[in-house]
Write a protein that holds these residues in place. Structure first.
Motif, mmCIF file in Angstrom:
data_model
loop_
_atom_site.group_PDB
_atom_site.id
_atom_site.type_symbol
_atom_site.label_atom_id
_atom_site.label_comp_id
_atom_site.label_asym_id
_atom_site.label_seq_id
_atom_site.Cartn_x
_atom_site.Cartn_y
_atom_site.Cartn_z
ATOM 1 N N ALA A 155 -12.331 -3.918 -7.751
ATOM 2 C CA ALA A 155 -11.805 -2.546 -7.694
ATOM 3 C C ALA A 155 -10.578 -2.349 -8.589
ATOM 4 C CB ALA A 155 -11.510 -2.133 -6.261
ATOM 5 N N LEU A 156 -10.499 -3.101 -9.663
ATOM 6 C CA LEU A 156 -9.360 -3.031 -10.582
ATOM 7 C C LEU A 156 -9.276 -1.645 -11.216
ATOM 8 C CD1 LEU A 156 -7.094 -4.601 -12.056
ATOM 9 C CD2 LEU A 156 -8.796 -5.225 -13.770
ATOM 10 N N SER A 157 -8.154 -0.966 -11.018
ATOM 11 C CA SER A 157 -7.945 0.337 -11.656
ATOM 12 C C SER A 157 -6.457 0.627 -11.726
ATOM 13 C CB SER A 157 -8.675 1.456 -10.913
ATOM 14 O OG SER A 157 -8.143 1.639 -9.633
ATOM 15 N N LYS B 39 -1.433 -7.915 -3.617
ATOM 16 C CA LYS B 39 -2.369 -6.790 -3.690
ATOM 17 C C LYS B 39 -1.556 -5.505 -3.696
ATOM 18 C CE LYS B 39 -6.682 -6.128 -1.627
ATOM 19 N NZ LYS B 39 -7.575 -6.168 -0.461
ATOM 20 N N GLN C 142 -5.215 -1.787 -7.483
ATOM 21 C CA GLN C 142 -6.211 -0.775 -7.144
ATOM 22 C C GLN C 142 -5.531 0.583 -7.118
ATOM 23 O OE1 GLN C 142 -7.931 -2.226 -3.460
ATOM 24 N NE2 GLN C 142 -8.648 -4.085 -4.432
ATOM 25 N N ASN C 143 -5.874 1.400 -8.099
ATOM 26 C CA ASN C 143 -5.283 2.730 -8.259
ATOM 27 C C ASN C 143 -3.752 2.656 -8.372
ATOM 28 O OD1 ASN C 143 -5.476 5.525 -8.582
ATOM 29 N ND2 ASN C 143 -4.990 5.862 -6.431
ATOM 30 N N GLU D 222 0.848 -1.190 0.000
ATOM 31 C CA GLU D 222 0.000 0.000 0.000
ATOM 32 C C GLU D 222 0.881 1.237 0.000
ATOM 33 O OE1 GLU D 222 -4.010 1.644 2.235
ATOM 34 O OE2 GLU D 222 -3.111 -0.243 2.871
ATOM 35 N N ALA E 118 -4.312 -8.147 -7.285
ATOM 36 C CA ALA E 118 -5.194 -6.982 -7.195
ATOM 37 C C ALA E 118 -4.384 -5.723 -7.489
ATOM 38 C CB ALA E 118 -5.817 -6.897 -5.808
ATOM 39 N N THR F 220 -9.935 4.181 -17.675
ATOM 40 C CA THR F 220 -8.497 3.911 -17.639
ATOM 41 C C THR F 220 -7.774 4.899 -18.540
ATOM 42 O OG1 THR F 220 -8.859 1.571 -17.179
ATOM 43 C CG2 THR F 220 -6.727 2.166 -18.102
ATOM 44 N N ILE G 9 -2.119 -1.433 -3.755
ATOM 45 C CA ILE G 9 -3.086 -0.349 -3.559
ATOM 46 C C ILE G 9 -2.329 0.976 -3.559
ATOM 47 C CG2 ILE G 9 -4.841 0.620 -2.031
ATOM 48 C CD1 ILE G 9 -5.081 -2.242 -0.818
ATOM 49 N N ASP G 10 -2.710 1.896 -4.440
ATOM 50 C CA ASP G 10 -2.091 3.218 -4.531
ATOM 51 C C ASP G 10 -0.574 3.124 -4.694
ATOM 52 O OD1 ASP G 10 -4.553 4.610 -4.233
ATOM 53 O OD2 ASP G 10 -4.460 4.292 -2.063
#
Length: 170
Positions: free
Chosen positions: A86-88, A43, A65-66, A25, A63, A109, A45-46
């Motif tokens: 939340a895939l991005s 995973k 996420q962002n 993260e 994963a 995207t 995240i950010d």
């Protein structure tokens, strides 16, 4: 599972025993060679991947996420095997040749200044996606949702004019 928060990973020192599976993260990866590495079940995240070689990385159930990929190489990555929750992600000045986004839902995207030669977007939801100055040579858009997508500055793409939504920006 290992948890990493606000950590900077540079080069390949942390890869001595393969890629450490875990949750990352707000982490920064720079100049890392994770080509052909297994990232499965991790995973992110950010997180930011900058100047990384992710060619043929195994991202099954991973994963994102962002997550941002900047000046990175992601050739042959099968994003369609990612965890869809939340895939991005966004891509800046990256090489994403022959990657697969088959049947993913990745609206909004951003692909900027990137080479997407031969990338498969079959049945992908790219609603409001932006392809800003991107090479889409041989990219596959069969059954792709391009509603409100912006391809105004994209080049070398071929889309059947009978199939795209009327509000695609070409």
């Amino acid at each position: 599972m290992n948890y990493y928060n606000e950590k900077d990973f540079s080069g390949n020192d942390f890869l001595s025993n393969g890629f450490p599976i875990g949750e990352y993260e707000n982490c920064q990866f720079s100049h890392c060679d994770i080509s052909n590495k297994i990232l499965s079940n991790s995973k992110f995240i950010d997180c930011v991947f900058e100047r990384c070689n992710c060619t043929l990385a195994n991202v099954q159930l991973t994963a994102f996420q962002n997550v941002q990929f900047i000046n990175s190489k992601l050739s042959g990555v099968q994003f369609d095997t990612c965890n869809p929750f939340a895939l991005s992600f966004s891509f800046f000045n990256s090489i994403i040749q022959h990657a697969t986004f088959f049947q993913l839902k990745i609206p909004k995207t951003l692909f900027k200044d990137s080479d997407l030669t031969g990338t498969d977007f079959t049945d992908t939801d790219l609603t409001e996606a932006v392809f800003d100055h991107c090479n889409l040579s041989q990219a596959i858009f069969d059954g792709t949702n391009l509603q409100k997508a912006n391809l105004k500055t994209a080049y070398h793409f071929l889309i059947d004019p009978g199939k795209p939504p009327t509000d695609t920006i070409l």
